[in-house]
Design a protein around this motif. Structure first.
Motif, short mmCIF file in Angstrom:
data_model
loop_
_atom_site.label_atom_id
_atom_site.label_comp_id
_atom_site.label_asym_id
_atom_site.label_seq_id
_atom_site.Cartn_x
_atom_site.Cartn_y
_atom_site.Cartn_z
N LYS A 144 0.84 -1.19 0.00
CA LYS A 144 0.00 0.00 0.00
C LYS A 144 0.87 1.24 0.00
CE LYS A 144 -4.25 -1.67 2.11
NZ LYS A 144 -5.40 -1.12 1.43
N LYS A 158 1.94 4.90 -10.87
CA LYS A 158 0.90 4.26 -11.68
C LYS A 158 1.44 3.80 -13.02
CE LYS A 158 -2.67 7.35 -10.30
NZ LYS A 158 -3.71 8.25 -10.77
N ASP A 166 -0.97 -0.97 -4.65
CA ASP A 166 -2.23 -0.37 -4.26
C ASP A 166 -1.95 1.09 -3.84
OD1 ASP A 166 -4.70 0.21 -3.33
OD2 ASP A 166 -4.69 -1.25 -1.69
N LEU A 167 -2.24 2.01 -4.75
CA LEU A 167 -1.88 3.41 -4.48
C LEU A 167 -3.05 4.18 -3.90
CD1 LEU A 167 0.19 5.78 -4.83
CD2 LEU A 167 -0.94 6.24 -6.98
N GLN A 168 -2.85 4.73 -2.72
CA GLN A 168 -3.86 5.60 -2.10
C GLN A 168 -3.42 7.04 -2.32
OE1 GLN A 168 -6.71 5.07 0.40
NE2 GLN A 168 -6.88 7.20 -0.24
N GLU A 169 -4.31 7.86 -2.88
CA GLU A 169 -3.95 9.26 -3.08
C GLU A 169 -4.73 10.14 -2.11
OE1 GLU A 169 -3.24 10.39 -7.48
OE2 GLU A 169 -4.41 8.56 -7.50
N TYR A 170 -4.06 11.12 -1.53
CA TYR A 170 -4.70 12.05 -0.62
C TYR A 170 -4.41 13.49 -1.06
CZ TYR A 170 -6.19 8.76 2.99
OH TYR A 170 -6.83 7.78 3.68
N THR A 178 -0.39 10.30 8.53
CA THR A 178 -1.30 9.70 9.50
C THR A 178 -1.51 8.23 9.17
OG1 THR A 178 -2.41 11.82 9.44
CG2 THR A 178 -3.47 10.10 10.70
N GLY A 179 -1.73 7.96 7.87
CA GLY A 179 -1.93 6.59 7.43
C GLY A 179 -0.72 5.71 7.69
N ASN A 182 -0.71 4.94 11.32
CA ASN A 182 -1.79 4.00 11.64
C ASN A 182 -1.61 2.65 11.00
OD1 ASN A 182 -3.21 5.88 13.08
ND2 ASN A 182 -4.47 6.53 11.36
N ALA A 184 -2.15 2.03 7.98
CA ALA A 184 -3.11 1.87 6.89
C ALA A 184 -2.38 1.89 5.55
CB ALA A 184 -4.16 2.97 6.93
N TYR B 74 -11.79 4.72 8.11
CA TYR B 74 -10.95 3.68 7.48
C TYR B 74 -9.62 3.51 8.20
CZ TYR B 74 -7.78 1.66 4.03
OH TYR B 74 -6.82 0.92 3.40
N GLN B 75 -8.83 4.61 8.27
CA GLN B 75 -7.48 4.46 8.81
C GLN B 75 -7.46 4.16 10.30
OE1 GLN B 75 -4.71 7.51 8.00
NE2 GLN B 75 -4.80 7.27 5.81
N ASP B 85 -9.02 -3.14 -2.72
CA ASP B 85 -7.86 -2.24 -2.66
C ASP B 85 -8.31 -0.83 -2.29
OD1 ASP B 85 -8.87 -1.09 -4.92
OD2 ASP B 85 -7.49 -2.10 -6.29
N SER B 86 -7.34 0.05 -2.11
CA SER B 86 -7.68 1.35 -1.54
C SER B 86 -8.56 2.18 -2.47
CB SER B 86 -6.41 2.12 -1.18
OG SER B 86 -5.59 2.24 -2.31
N LYS B 87 -8.53 1.88 -3.78
CA LYS B 87 -9.41 2.59 -4.72
C LYS B 87 -10.87 2.26 -4.44
CE LYS B 87 -7.01 5.00 -7.71
NZ LYS B 87 -6.13 5.38 -6.61
N SER B 167 -11.82 13.50 -4.77
CA SER B 167 -10.41 13.37 -5.15
C SER B 167 -9.51 13.58 -3.94
CB SER B 167 -10.05 14.35 -6.25
OG SER B 167 -10.09 15.67 -5.78
N ALA B 168 -10.03 14.24 -2.90
CA ALA B 168 -9.23 14.48 -1.69
C ALA B 168 -8.83 13.17 -1.02
CB ALA B 168 -9.99 15.35 -0.70
N ILE B 169 -9.64 12.10 -1.21
CA ILE B 169 -9.23 10.81 -0.65
C ILE B 169 -8.87 9.84 -1.76
CG2 ILE B 169 -10.50 11.09 1.51
CD1 ILE B 169 -12.61 9.17 0.38
N GLY B 170 -8.54 10.37 -2.94
CA GLY B 170 -7.93 9.54 -3.98
C GLY B 170 -8.89 8.74 -4.84
#
Lengths: 273, 222
Positions: A144, A158, A166-170, A178-179, A182, A184, B74-75, B85-87, B167-170
């Motif tokens: 992740k 990507k 598994d890419l999480q974007e913020y 934070t993730g 945690n 995550a 979630y976190q 997956d995270s998406k 989009s703020a959380i991807g």
């Protein structure tokens, strides 16, 4: 004064005010506006008491001094990533030192001086996590990763070296941190200079570490208005002097030292006309 | 001029936007109706809950709600809403946040619709022996819905545009692709803006016109 005269007077006043606000072209004016990041610890950060600190800020101040400006003549203006080209094209800032990687697309609209720092995309992991030590460890779905929405680093993940991960974007780096705390996410990825800035923050010291993988080259340059070769030459000269008299090393150690980031040597100037 | 678009899947991004809008619209219509029923119900606790919910959620910025679903639910609390997956998780969290937020607007629109139904009708229904739920579902809500199609269309249009906050959380919807293109294609930045602005106009304008027509057709003539 009748209504019409008052109107004209007001317009004239407004014009005069805008004219002064837009002033600050290079050379003859005695004020300098520099675009920096306000939200990037270690590079360009506005502190709650209104001061600016970071590597980019120190470089910008040094260059300004070499161009003949005093500290009090400098105004810092926020230059968010998406606005940087337009700030230069519109003449709102004289130059930009804001984690500004030199790329061919950007050179269509602006010119650069420098580079003054060679950053690389890297990963920040929790201290004690040794599961990632080469690029091969990245491209698997169980990993992740976290990065900022729309950033070059996110797109490199990507499209280039970890399309399976598994890419999480913020929206910002703090959510990723934070993730990471945690558990995550397993790693935060972006330029190592930015990661080092976060890892060196007081509240994060000792919790995270950089993996030291050089996944890409990001030469940070100083953005200037297209075609201003005179300013480019002057800035390049100032940057060379900064490296020679040891200021570059001093700035780098001050801002990146606590994270153990190996910032290497100052890069050679490539952007000349 | 438009050849840079070949590297990006604009359709796919807008398809995610449409999906976000559809799921959130259905969800917030249901949850909003339940909330409206609570706000007009004879039970004081339910009325109090409805009022508290509306006033809290409606006055919280959407970005805060969406980011809170990801960071908080979630976190921190480990709620994955079905995993994946995270998406996928991000998508479902965004839908949840959008429903929670827009339901409060649906509820308030609907409540204004309920107010258009003359009190005498509800009283007459009560006199005939219908209980609260029967009065609401058989007499009041059918008329209330018909009078608030236009306000609900406004909420739907706002919802379509508010999906960009995801989009703020991807969630890889249109706004996220736009951010990517701004970062990479900085030489055609205004063209990128124009493309996405046009995309949203194409999504919202027909919906607005269609629902405007529907609202005229179904309005209760009084």
């Amino acid at each position: 004064m009748n209504k019409r005269q008052a109107g004209i007077a007001a317009t004239a006043l407004a014009l005069a005010l805008t004219a002064t606000a837009c002033g600050g072209g290079s050379g003859d004016s005695d004020e300098l506006t520099i675009g920096i990041k306000f939200d990037q610890p270690g590079l360009g950060l506005k502190t709650p008491d209104g001061k600016y600190k970071g590597f980019d800020v120190d470089v910008a101040k040094y260059v300004a001094k070499e161009l003949g400006y005093k500290n009090k003549d400098i105004t810092f203006k926020e230059a968010p990533s998406a606005d940087r080209e337009n700030l230069l094209v519109n003449g709102d800032v004289d130059f930009i030192a804001a984690t500004y990687s030199i790329t061919p697309e950007r050179k269509e609209k602006v010119d650069f001086a420098g580079p003054y720092l060679m950053a690389h995309q890297d990963l920040l992991v929790r201290k004690g996590d040794n599961s990632i030590d080469s690029e091969k460890d990245l491209n698997k779905s169980s990993l992740k990763l976290c990065s900022v929405t729309g950033s070059t680093s996110a797109q490199n993940v990507k499209k280039k070296f970890a399309s399976k991960a598994d890419l999480q974007e913020y929206g910002g780096y703090s959510e990723c941190l934070t993730g990471l705390q945690n558990k995550a996410v397993d790693a935060l990825t972006t330029d190592d200079s930015i990661l080092a800035g976060f890892a060196s923050q007081e509240e994060h010291q000792g919790k995270f570490k950089l993996t030291g993988l050089n996944l890409s080259d990001e030469p940070y340059g100083i953005g200037i208005k297209k075609g201003d070769t005179e300013l480019q030459g002057k800035i390049n000269k100032a940057l060379k002097k900064m490296v020679k008299d040891g200021s570059w090393e001093k700035f780098a150690e001050k801002h990146f030292g606590p994270s153990g980031y190996e910032y290497g040597e100052a890069p050679k100037i490539t952007e000349t006309s | 001029m438009f050849d840079f678009l070949e590297d990006y899947d604009v359709w796919e991004a807008f398809w995610v936007t449409i999906q976000l809008t559809l799921y959130s619209a259905i969800g917030s219509l249901i949850w909003g109706t339940v909330l409206a029923a609570m706000r007009v119900s004879p039970v004081p606790v339910m009325r109090a809950f409805g009022t508290l919910y509306i006033n809290t959620v409606r006055n919280t910025p959407l970005t805060v709600i969406i980011v809170a679903t990801s960071l908080g639910l979630y976190q921190t609390m480990g709620i994955e809403l079905g995993g994946g997956d995270s998406k996928e998780i991000g998508f479902r969290l965004a839908v949840l946040g959008l429903i929670a937020y827009h339901a409060s607007f649906v509820c308030e629109s609907l409540r204004s619709g309920i107010n258009t139904v003359p009190v005498g009708q509800a009283e007459a229904a009560r006199a005939l022996g219908l209980n609260f739920l029967q009065v609401l579902t058989l007499i009041v809500l059918p008329q209330a819905f018909r009078s608030v199609v236009a306000p609900l269309a406004n909420v739907l249009i706002a919802l379509t545009k508010n999906t960009t906050v995801a989009s703020a959380i991807g969630v890889s919807e249109a706004a996220l692709l736009m951010k990517e293109m701004i970062e990479i294609e900085s030489d055609v930045i205004f063209l990128v803006f124009a493309i996405f602005a046009l995309g949203f106009v194409l999504l919202t304008l027909p919906v607005g016109m269609l629902l405007g027509w529907v609202s005229k057709r179904v309005a209760v003539k009084r």
